[in-house]
Write an enzyme that holds these catalytic residues in place. Structure first.
Site, PDB file in Angstrom:
ATOM      1  N   ARG A 121      -2.132   4.599  13.698  1.00  0.00           N
ATOM      2  CA  ARG A 121      -1.099   4.257  12.403  1.00  0.00           C
ATOM      3  C   ARG A 121       0.059   4.920  13.344  1.00  0.00           C
ATOM      4  NH1 ARG A 121      -2.280   2.361   8.357  1.00  0.00           N
ATOM      5  NH2 ARG A 121      -2.960   4.373   7.889  1.00  0.00           N
ATOM      6  N   ASP A 160      -1.543  -3.625  10.286  1.00  0.00           N
ATOM      7  CA  ASP A 160      -3.136  -4.152  10.165  1.00  0.00           C
ATOM      8  C   ASP A 160      -3.749  -3.424  10.919  1.00  0.00           C
ATOM      9  OD1 ASP A 160      -4.503  -5.394   7.916  1.00  0.00           O
ATOM     10  OD2 ASP A 160      -5.215  -6.367   9.443  1.00  0.00           O
ATOM     11  N   ASN A 195       0.958  -1.277  -0.151  1.00  0.00           N
ATOM     12  CA  ASN A 195      -0.104   0.085   0.120  1.00  0.00           C
ATOM     13  C   ASN A 195       0.796   1.447   0.604  1.00  0.00           C
ATOM     14  OD1 ASN A 195      -1.710   2.186   0.985  1.00  0.00           O
ATOM     15  ND2 ASN A 195      -2.943   0.978   1.677  1.00  0.00           N
ATOM     16  N   PHE A 212      -6.987   8.334   2.230  1.00  0.00           N
ATOM     17  CA  PHE A 212      -6.917   7.135   2.070  1.00  0.00           C
ATOM     18  C   PHE A 212      -8.519   6.378   2.649  1.00  0.00           C
ATOM     19  CE2 PHE A 212      -5.039   3.679   4.197  1.00  0.00           C
ATOM     20  CZ  PHE A 212      -4.305   3.565   4.590  1.00  0.00           C
ATOM     21  N   LYS A 235       0.575   3.508   2.790  1.00  0.00           N
ATOM     22  CA  LYS A 235       1.457   3.377   4.078  1.00  0.00           C
ATOM     23  C   LYS A 235       2.694   3.620   4.078  1.00  0.00           C
ATOM     24  CE  LYS A 235      -2.320  -0.163   5.568  1.00  0.00           C
ATOM     25  NZ  LYS A 235      -2.146  -1.787   5.850  1.00  0.00           N
ATOM     26  N   TYR A 239     -11.142   4.693   4.682  1.00  0.00           N
ATOM     27  CA  TYR A 239     -12.395   5.696   5.012  1.00  0.00           C
ATOM     28  C   TYR A 239     -12.470   7.037   5.477  1.00  0.00           C
ATOM     29  CZ  TYR A 239     -14.331   0.589   5.343  1.00  0.00           C
ATOM     30  OH  TYR A 239     -14.374  -0.272   4.625  1.00  0.00           O
TER      31      TYR A 239
HETATM   32  P1  IMP Z   1      -5.311  -2.568   5.839  1.00  0.00           P
HETATM   33  O1  IMP Z   1      -5.278  -4.542   5.966  1.00  0.00           O
HETATM   34  O2  IMP Z   1      -4.785  -2.438   7.184  1.00  0.00           O
HETATM   35  O3  IMP Z   1      -4.891  -2.442   4.465  1.00  0.00           O
HETATM   36  O4  IMP Z   1      -6.553  -1.869   6.038  1.00  0.00           O
HETATM   37  C1  IMP Z   1      -8.190  -2.626   6.102  1.00  0.00           C
HETATM   38  C2  IMP Z   1      -8.404  -1.142   5.508  1.00  0.00           C
HETATM   39  O5  IMP Z   1      -9.126   0.346   6.434  1.00  0.00           O
HETATM   40  C3  IMP Z   1      -7.941  -0.325   4.329  1.00  0.00           C
HETATM   41  O6  IMP Z   1      -8.189  -0.991   2.878  1.00  0.00           O
HETATM   42  C4  IMP Z   1      -8.956   0.660   4.264  1.00  0.00           C
HETATM   43  O7  IMP Z   1      -9.992   0.934   3.520  1.00  0.00           O
HETATM   44  C5  IMP Z   1      -8.848   0.745   5.941  1.00  0.00           C
HETATM   45  N1  IMP Z   1      -7.764   1.784   6.349  1.00  0.00           N
HETATM   46  C6  IMP Z   1      -6.727   1.206   6.849  1.00  0.00           C
HETATM   47  N2  IMP Z   1      -6.152   2.623   7.260  1.00  0.00           N
HETATM   48  C7  IMP Z   1      -6.584   3.329   7.071  1.00  0.00           C
HETATM   49  C8  IMP Z   1      -6.265   4.457   7.394  1.00  0.00           C
HETATM   50  O8  IMP Z   1      -5.623   5.147   7.927  1.00  0.00           O
HETATM   51  N3  IMP Z   1      -7.132   5.638   6.834  1.00  0.00           N
HETATM   52  C9  IMP Z   1      -8.396   4.969   6.340  1.00  0.00           C
HETATM   53  N4  IMP Z   1      -8.773   3.885   6.018  1.00  0.00           N
HETATM   54  C10 IMP Z   1      -7.790   2.911   5.805  1.00  0.00           C
END
Ligand code: IMP
Length: 198
Positions: A178, A69, A10, A149, A13, A151
């Site tokens: 994060r 995650d 990502n 990005f 990230k 939400y």
């Molecule tokens: P991941 O599995 O950590 O990549 O996150 C799962 C999902 O949570 C992502 O596809 C985003 O839709 C959402 N997400 C993760 N981090 C953020 C953030 O910092 N802001 C907004 N949405 C996030």
């Protein structure tokens, strides 16, 4: 500068993590180590998924690394989408598909409390460590803002009137889930005084 692999594809990230860790560590992405795999995330917990990704990189590339995650937990929905945040509206959906579904499911909700939660799993010198960060807030009724990005356009962190997408990267990177987990990671790495060399 010391190097650490961040096990994610990502780019948002990676960009956030590079900004947060700048000056402390050189962050390498998976493409920097020529890894182009879609690493599985099949656990039903954030910690399980973070560990699964970090283990996969450690096992296949023999480098010290970390993976994260994140999930968005909405109180009215009993904690959903949570660990399933990426595929809330289905497999291979866009961020706006997920946001649309969430707004629809909250149409009649007066309790719009939500929290972003992040777990980072670090694999260092054969040991495994976990770091947690969360930010409380609420889901608003429409998309606002263009930065960030996922939400971000529908989430307002507690103590603010603007969404993460309106607040912009520098404020988000100070207060986000994060950022909090990453600060704990940095403190830990600094206290060890012997971070990972590739
Ligand atoms: P991941 O599995 O950590 O990549 O996150 C799962 C999902 O949570 C992502 O596809 C985003 O839709 C959402 N997400 C993760 N981090 C953020 C953030 O910092 N802001 C907004 N949405 C996030």
């Amino acid at each position: 500068m010391k190097k650490l692999v961040f096990a994610t594809n990502n780019n948002h990230k990676i960009k956030e993590m590079k900004a947060i860790l700048s000056g402390s560590f050189e962050i390498l992405s998976l493409s920097d180590i020529n890894c182009f795999e879609e690493i599985a995330e099949t656990s039903d917990t954030l910690a399980g998924n973070a560990e699964q990704k970090a283990n996969w990189i450690k096992d296949n590339f023999q480098v010290d690394c970390f993976a994260d995650d994140t999930g968005l937990e909405v109180e009215y929905l009993g904690g959903a989408p949570g660990v399933y945040s990426a595929r809330y509206a289905g497999e291979n959906v866009s961020y706006s598909d997920n946001n649309e579904k969430l707004l629809k499911n909250l149409q009649s909700a007066t309790n719009r409390k939500a929290a972003f939660k992040t777990v980072i799993c670090l694999k260092l010198d054969g040991e495994t460590y976990f770091f947690y960060g969360e930010v409380q807030g609420k889901i608003i009724e429409e998309n606002r803002g263009t930065s960030g990005f996922g939400y971000d356009p529908i989430f307002i962190p507690e103590g603010y009137n603007l969404t993460f997408a309106e607040l912009g990267d520098s404020i988000k990177n100070e207060i986000s889930h994060r950022a909090k987990a990453t600060k704990k990671l940095i403190e830990f790495l600094s206290s060890r005084n012997e971070p990972s060399d590739l």
